[in-house]
Write a protein that holds these residues in place. Structure first.
Motif, PDB file in Angstrom:
ATOM      1  N   VAL A 132      -4.913  14.951 -13.039  1.00 35.77           N
ATOM      2  CA  VAL A 132      -4.679  16.387 -13.178  1.00 35.77           C
ATOM      3  C   VAL A 132      -4.888  16.722 -14.652  1.00 35.77           C
ATOM      4  N   PRO A 133      -5.671  17.753 -14.973  1.00 44.13           N
ATOM      5  CA  PRO A 133      -5.873  18.115 -16.371  1.00 44.13           C
ATOM      6  C   PRO A 133      -4.562  18.537 -17.040  1.00 44.13           C
ATOM      7  N   SER A 134      -4.480  18.336 -18.342  1.00 41.17           N
ATOM      8  CA  SER A 134      -3.273  18.731 -19.075  1.00 41.17           C
ATOM      9  C   SER A 134      -3.209  20.245 -19.234  1.00 41.17           C
TER      10      SER A 134
ATOM     11  N   SER B  77       4.755  15.341 -10.449  1.00 40.85           N
ATOM     12  CA  SER B  77       5.197  15.686 -11.801  1.00 40.85           C
ATOM     13  C   SER B  77       4.097  16.375 -12.592  1.00 40.85           C
ATOM     14  N   LYS B  78       2.862  15.884 -12.465  1.00 36.77           N
ATOM     15  CA  LYS B  78       1.750  16.511 -13.194  1.00 36.77           C
ATOM     16  C   LYS B  78       1.452  17.918 -12.657  1.00 36.77           C
ATOM     17  N   CYS B  79       1.533  18.080 -11.343  1.00 36.04           N
ATOM     18  CA  CYS B  79       1.274  19.395 -10.753  1.00 36.04           C
ATOM     19  C   CYS B  79       2.403  20.376 -11.088  1.00 36.04           C
ATOM     20  N   SER B  80       3.625  19.888 -11.188  1.00 32.95           N
ATOM     21  CA  SER B  80       4.736  20.769 -11.585  1.00 32.95           C
ATOM     22  C   SER B  80       4.486  21.325 -12.975  1.00 32.95           C
TER      23      SER B  80
ATOM     24  N   PHE C 136       0.829  -1.200   0.000  1.00 32.72           N
ATOM     25  CA  PHE C 136       0.000   0.000   0.000  1.00 32.72           C
ATOM     26  C   PHE C 136       0.864   1.250   0.000  1.00 32.72           C
ATOM     27  N   LEU C 137       1.930   1.252   0.790  1.00 29.37           N
ATOM     28  CA  LEU C 137       2.830   2.400   0.864  1.00 29.37           C
ATOM     29  C   LEU C 137       3.513   2.629  -0.471  1.00 29.37           C
ATOM     30  N   GLU C 138       3.900   1.560  -1.156  1.00 23.17           N
ATOM     31  CA  GLU C 138       4.530   1.692  -2.469  1.00 23.17           C
ATOM     32  C   GLU C 138       3.583   2.344  -3.458  1.00 23.17           C
ATOM     33  N   SER C 139       2.332   1.901  -3.484  1.00 18.82           N
ATOM     34  CA  SER C 139       1.378   2.476  -4.423  1.00 18.82           C
ATOM     35  C   SER C 139       1.075   3.929  -4.076  1.00 18.82           C
ATOM     36  N   ALA C 140       1.036   4.255  -2.802  1.00 15.44           N
ATOM     37  CA  ALA C 140       0.802   5.642  -2.388  1.00 15.44           C
ATOM     38  C   ALA C 140       1.966   6.529  -2.798  1.00 15.44           C
ATOM     39  N   MET C 141       3.178   6.034  -2.656  1.00 16.03           N
ATOM     40  CA  MET C 141       4.352   6.805  -3.044  1.00 16.03           C
ATOM     41  C   MET C 141       4.388   6.999  -4.553  1.00 16.03           C
ATOM     42  N   ALA C 142       4.014   5.986  -5.328  1.00 11.66           N
ATOM     43  CA  ALA C 142       3.988   6.109  -6.780  1.00 11.66           C
ATOM     44  C   ALA C 142       2.966   7.158  -7.186  1.00 11.66           C
ATOM     45  N   GLY C 143       1.790   7.157  -6.540  1.00 11.98           N
ATOM     46  CA  GLY C 143       0.770   8.155  -6.832  1.00 11.98           C
ATOM     47  C   GLY C 143       1.240   9.550  -6.487  1.00 11.98           C
ATOM     48  N   SER C 144       1.991   9.675  -5.425  1.00 13.78           N
ATOM     49  CA  SER C 144       2.505  10.970  -5.004  1.00 13.78           C
ATOM     50  C   SER C 144       3.477  11.528  -6.026  1.00 13.78           C
ATOM     51  N   SER C 145       4.373  10.689  -6.544  1.00  7.00           N
ATOM     52  CA  SER C 145       5.340  11.170  -7.524  1.00  7.00           C
ATOM     53  C   SER C 145       4.639  11.526  -8.828  1.00  7.00           C
TER      54      SER C 145
END
Length: 90
Positions: free
Chosen positions: A63-65, A34-37, A21-30
Motif C-alpha cells: 500500500v503506498p504511503s 493497518s496500512k489501509c487504516s 499458510f493460514l498464519e501467513s495469510a492472517m499476518a498479511g491481512s493484519s
C-alpha cells in the motif's frame, strides 16, 4: 496397515502446511488492515476506502504511503483499474 500409515502421514503433512499458510495469510491481512487504516484515515467514505484498499493490498501485497498519491511506490496498486477504466485503489 501400510496404507493407514501413509494416509495418516499425508494428513499430518496437509495439516501442517495449511496451518502455516493460514498464519501467513492472517499476518498479511493484519498488515493490510493497518496500512489501509493509515491510507484511508482522511477519506470521506472510510468504509468504501478500506474495502477497496484491502482488496488492492491483498492482490499487490503493498500500500503506498500517505493518505493520497504516492502510487509510484507500489506500481501494482496504481495500475489496477475498475470496469470503467478508472483507478480501483484509493
Amino acid at each position: 496397515m501400510k496404507k493407514f500409515g501413509a494416509v495418516l502421514l499425508l494428513s499430518v503433512l496437509v495439516l501442517v502446511l495449511s496451518s502455516s499458510f493460514l498464519e501467513s495469510a492472517m499476518a498479511g491481512s493484519s498488515l493490510c488492515d493497518s496500512k489501509c487504516s493509515a491510507r484511508c484515515s482522511k477519506a470521506s467514505m472510510q468504509d468504501r476506502c478500506l474495502k477497496y484498499c484491502g482488496i488492492c493490498c491483498g492482490m499487490c501485497h503493498c500500500v503506498p504511503s500517505g493518505t493520497y498519491g504516492n502510487k509510484h511506490e507500489c506500481p501494482c496498486y496504481g495500475d489496477l483499474k475498475n470496469s470503467k477504466g478508472k483507478p480501483k485503489c484509493p
